[in-house]
Design a protein around this motif. Structure first.
Motif, mmCIF file in Angstrom:
data_model
loop_
_atom_site.group_PDB
_atom_site.id
_atom_site.type_symbol
_atom_site.label_atom_id
_atom_site.label_comp_id
_atom_site.label_asym_id
_atom_site.label_seq_id
_atom_site.Cartn_x
_atom_site.Cartn_y
_atom_site.Cartn_z
ATOM 1 N N MET A 154 0.811 -1.212 0.000
ATOM 2 C CA MET A 154 0.000 0.000 0.000
ATOM 3 C C MET A 154 0.849 1.269 0.000
ATOM 4 S SD MET A 154 -2.867 -1.578 0.001
ATOM 5 C CE MET A 154 -3.918 -0.127 0.059
ATOM 6 N N TRP A 155 2.113 1.181 -0.482
ATOM 7 C CA TRP A 155 3.017 2.323 -0.336
ATOM 8 C C TRP A 155 2.549 3.573 -1.062
ATOM 9 C CZ3 TRP A 155 4.519 3.639 -5.132
ATOM 10 C CH2 TRP A 155 4.781 2.640 -6.090
ATOM 11 N N ASP A 156 1.640 3.454 -2.022
ATOM 12 C CA ASP A 156 1.129 4.659 -2.681
ATOM 13 C C ASP A 156 0.188 5.450 -1.785
ATOM 14 O OD1 ASP A 156 -0.591 2.411 -2.953
ATOM 15 O OD2 ASP A 156 -1.690 3.384 -4.569
ATOM 16 N N HIS A 157 -0.174 4.894 -0.623
ATOM 17 C CA HIS A 157 -0.985 5.610 0.367
ATOM 18 C C HIS A 157 -0.113 6.286 1.425
ATOM 19 C CE1 HIS A 157 -5.057 4.051 -0.762
ATOM 20 N NE2 HIS A 157 -4.298 3.123 -1.335
ATOM 21 N N TYR A 158 1.197 6.141 1.307
ATOM 22 C CA TYR A 158 2.130 6.709 2.278
ATOM 23 C C TYR A 158 2.973 7.785 1.578
ATOM 24 C CZ TYR A 158 1.222 1.882 3.889
ATOM 25 O OH TYR A 158 0.645 0.683 4.224
ATOM 26 N N ALA A 159 3.833 8.430 2.367
ATOM 27 C CA ALA A 159 4.730 9.426 1.788
ATOM 28 C C ALA A 159 6.088 9.383 2.490
ATOM 29 C CB ALA A 159 4.138 10.824 1.889
ATOM 30 N N LEU A 160 7.099 9.685 1.719
ATOM 31 C CA LEU A 160 8.476 9.800 2.196
ATOM 32 C C LEU A 160 8.839 11.275 2.212
ATOM 33 C CD1 LEU A 160 11.458 8.875 2.708
ATOM 34 C CD2 LEU A 160 11.668 8.641 0.221
ATOM 35 N N GLU A 161 9.262 11.770 3.369
ATOM 36 C CA GLU A 161 9.641 13.171 3.473
ATOM 37 C C GLU A 161 11.109 13.274 3.872
ATOM 38 O OE1 GLU A 161 6.943 16.553 4.787
ATOM 39 O OE2 GLU A 161 8.139 16.210 6.608
ATOM 40 N N GLY A 165 12.391 17.133 -0.252
ATOM 41 C CA GLY A 165 10.972 17.266 -0.538
ATOM 42 C C GLY A 165 10.176 16.077 -0.056
ATOM 43 N N ARG A 166 8.921 16.026 -0.503
ATOM 44 C CA ARG A 166 8.014 14.938 -0.136
ATOM 45 C C ARG A 166 7.694 14.130 -1.381
ATOM 46 N NH1 ARG A 166 2.546 15.463 3.494
ATOM 47 N NH2 ARG A 166 4.145 15.980 5.048
ATOM 48 N N PHE A 167 7.702 12.808 -1.226
ATOM 49 C CA PHE A 167 7.452 11.888 -2.329
ATOM 50 C C PHE A 167 6.359 10.920 -1.911
ATOM 51 C CE2 PHE A 167 11.749 13.380 -2.301
ATOM 52 C CZ PHE A 167 12.018 13.730 -3.617
ATOM 53 N N GLY A 168 5.279 10.876 -2.692
ATOM 54 C CA GLY A 168 4.197 9.963 -2.361
ATOM 55 C C GLY A 168 2.866 10.677 -2.272
ATOM 56 N N SER A 169 1.971 10.107 -1.494
ATOM 57 C CA SER A 169 0.614 10.617 -1.374
ATOM 58 C C SER A 169 0.591 12.022 -0.792
ATOM 59 C CB SER A 169 -0.207 9.674 -0.479
ATOM 60 O OG SER A 169 -1.484 10.233 -0.178
ATOM 61 N N ASN A 170 -0.322 12.844 -1.293
ATOM 62 C CA ASN A 170 -0.492 14.188 -0.736
ATOM 63 C C ASN A 170 -1.174 14.160 0.621
ATOM 64 O OD1 ASN A 170 0.640 15.528 -2.974
ATOM 65 N ND2 ASN A 170 -1.304 15.459 -4.089
ATOM 66 N N PRO A 172 -1.036 11.371 3.162
ATOM 67 C CA PRO A 172 -0.565 10.019 3.506
ATOM 68 C C PRO A 172 -1.164 9.484 4.794
ATOM 69 C CG PRO A 172 1.107 11.637 4.071
ATOM 70 C CD PRO A 172 0.010 12.384 3.359
ATOM 71 N N ALA A 173 -1.465 8.196 4.773
ATOM 72 C CA ALA A 173 -1.870 7.527 6.014
ATOM 73 C C ALA A 173 -0.691 7.403 6.955
ATOM 74 C CB ALA A 173 -2.440 6.146 5.694
ATOM 75 N N VAL A 174 0.523 7.285 6.389
ATOM 76 C CA VAL A 174 1.757 7.196 7.164
ATOM 77 C C VAL A 174 2.805 8.072 6.491
ATOM 78 C CG1 VAL A 174 3.503 5.672 8.149
ATOM 79 C CG2 VAL A 174 1.199 4.798 7.746
ATOM 80 N N LEU A 175 3.515 8.846 7.290
ATOM 81 C CA LEU A 175 4.586 9.699 6.779
ATOM 82 C C LEU A 175 5.927 9.191 7.316
ATOM 83 C CD1 LEU A 175 5.474 12.275 5.246
ATOM 84 C CD2 LEU A 175 5.178 13.526 7.404
ATOM 85 N N PHE A 176 6.854 8.881 6.411
ATOM 86 C CA PHE A 176 8.174 8.380 6.792
ATOM 87 C C PHE A 176 9.190 9.515 6.730
ATOM 88 C CE2 PHE A 176 6.066 4.899 4.349
ATOM 89 C CZ PHE A 176 5.762 4.095 5.422
ATOM 90 N N THR A 177 9.998 9.622 7.768
ATOM 91 C CA THR A 177 11.051 10.645 7.809
ATOM 92 C C THR A 177 12.369 9.991 8.235
ATOM 93 O OG1 THR A 177 10.440 11.221 10.077
ATOM 94 C CG2 THR A 177 9.436 12.520 8.302
ATOM 95 N N ARG A 189 5.117 10.247 -10.502
ATOM 96 C CA ARG A 189 3.752 10.145 -9.971
ATOM 97 C C ARG A 189 3.275 8.705 -10.142
ATOM 98 N NH1 ARG A 189 1.268 14.757 -8.598
ATOM 99 N NH2 ARG A 189 2.197 16.748 -9.249
ATOM 100 N N PRO A 190 3.662 7.833 -9.229
ATOM 101 C CA PRO A 190 3.282 6.420 -9.374
ATOM 102 C C PRO A 190 1.765 6.229 -9.314
ATOM 103 C CG PRO A 190 5.007 6.718 -7.712
ATOM 104 C CD PRO A 190 4.486 8.077 -8.037
#
Length: 346
Positions: A154-161, A165-170, A172-177, A189-190
């Motif tokens: 489900m990684w398209d529902h998350y984001a990497l910050e 910048g930020r990569f992924g969902s605008n 996100p259910a989960v934000l990775f830092t 834009r996957p």
């Protein structure tokens, strides 16, 4: 490896990976393991590797003890677990009491190997997918091997910050830092058109007993992992199927649609496949890659141990792409996703 050595080795690993409580617990089990009980006899009967690359007995029992805490089955033990900090003497007494009182539960619990679904590994998957789309910008047909509960599908529902910048969902259910070292991944834009996964023992995070099993193997003094797992479970819409990963992969490769990038992913799973299964899987993927076209490309994204003990203990991030059979060494990542040393584009 003796059980005592396995407990002590796992204690050192957990401490090194930021869990002093697990270090304390496993050291206590090493010193006070009840060999003359049914549980002790069961553990003594295991053959082969009992450490983390095999049966992983220390984590089996640690997970079973942890499972007693949120279920309120052992309030006396829960009072000794984080966020509380207690002496070795108090924790020793509580753990030995729990091993005795809840032996039937722990005997059944430890029948199965540890099973988590470390969602922070999706940070590496997000970055790797962005690289793949730089080569083949198509909707993604996603296949995960060793998918556990499917959270990393489900990684398209998350984001990497990261600083870049930020990569992924605008949203996100989960934000990775994670601690990120290197250039940022490419912009992309996957779009995941469909997703599927397989596991020998798939878990359904919508079921309370399955979610308990996933979260019990998260270390009690790392609540951020628990919060992320629960947040990821709330958006998990695709359940992995039960089966042998390589047998499942063959038809999945054959049925990949035109106009899509077939992305195969796995994180800390391939290394547990038998050597023969790895050889068959590699041959299947490479044969499919040889038939790939620009309108039906194939990508193989892996996060697996590389055996590197000279620096930080972690996993290699590797991406292979077809047509062209391009191999990209993207970097290395912590097994729990705390840091990523990204070398692609640097």
């Amino acid at each position: 490896m003796s059980l005592n050595v396995a407990f002590r080795s796992q204690a050192e690993t957990c401490t090194r990976m930021g869990s002093p409580f697990m270090g304390q617990l496993l050291s206590i089990l090493a010193a006070h393991w009840p060999e003359d009980t049914a549980l002790g006899q069961k553990f003594a009967s295991f053959e082969g590797d009992i450490g983390p690359s095999g049966h992983s007995l220390p984590l089996r029992i640690a997970g079973g003890l942890h499972a007693l805490v949120p279920s309120n089955a052992a309030p006396e033990l829960a009072a000794l677990y984080p966020p509380h900090q207690v002496s070795d003497d108090l924790l020793t007494k509580g753990v030995l009491d729990a091993l005795s009182t809840h032996e039937d539960f722990l005997l059944e619990w430890t029948d199965s190997a540890p099973q988590t679904n470390e969602v922070r590994r999706s940070a590496a998957l997000i970055a790797g997918a962005h690289v793949a789309l730089q080569y083949f910008d198509l909707p993604i047909h996603l296949s995960e091997l060793g998918a556990s509960g499917g959270l990393n599908m489900m990684w398209d529902h998350y984001a990497l910050e990261i600083e870049g910048g930020r990569f992924g969902s605008n949203v996100p259910a989960v934000l990775f830092t994670p601690d990120w070292d290197g250039a940022p991944p490419p912009n992309a834009r996957p779009v995941i058109a469909d997703r599927a996964g397989v596991d020998l023992n798939p878990l359904d995070p919508s079921r309370g007993d399955h979610l308990l099993r996933m979260t019990a193997y998260l270390w009690p003094d790392q609540p951020e992992r628990l919060n992320m797992t629960r947040a990821a479970a709330s958006v998990a819409t695709t359940r992995p199927v039960q089966g042998d990963a390589i047998e499942w992969l063959g038809p999945r490769l054959a049925s990949a649609p035109q106009g899509h990038l077939h992305l195969i992913q796995h994180t800390v799973a391939w290394q547990y496949f038998p050597a023969e299964a790895q050889a068959r899987g590699r041959a299947l993927i490479e044969a499919a890659g040889a038939q790939a076209t620009p309108n039906r490309p194939l990508a193989w994204l892996s996060m697996e141990t590389d055996g590197d003990t000279t620096g930080k203990v972690g996993a290699a991030l590797t991406l292979r792409l077809w047509p062209g059979d391009i191999t990209l060494e993207l970097g290395r990542a912590d097994f729990h996703g705390r840091w990523i040393n990204w070398t692609y584009g640097s």
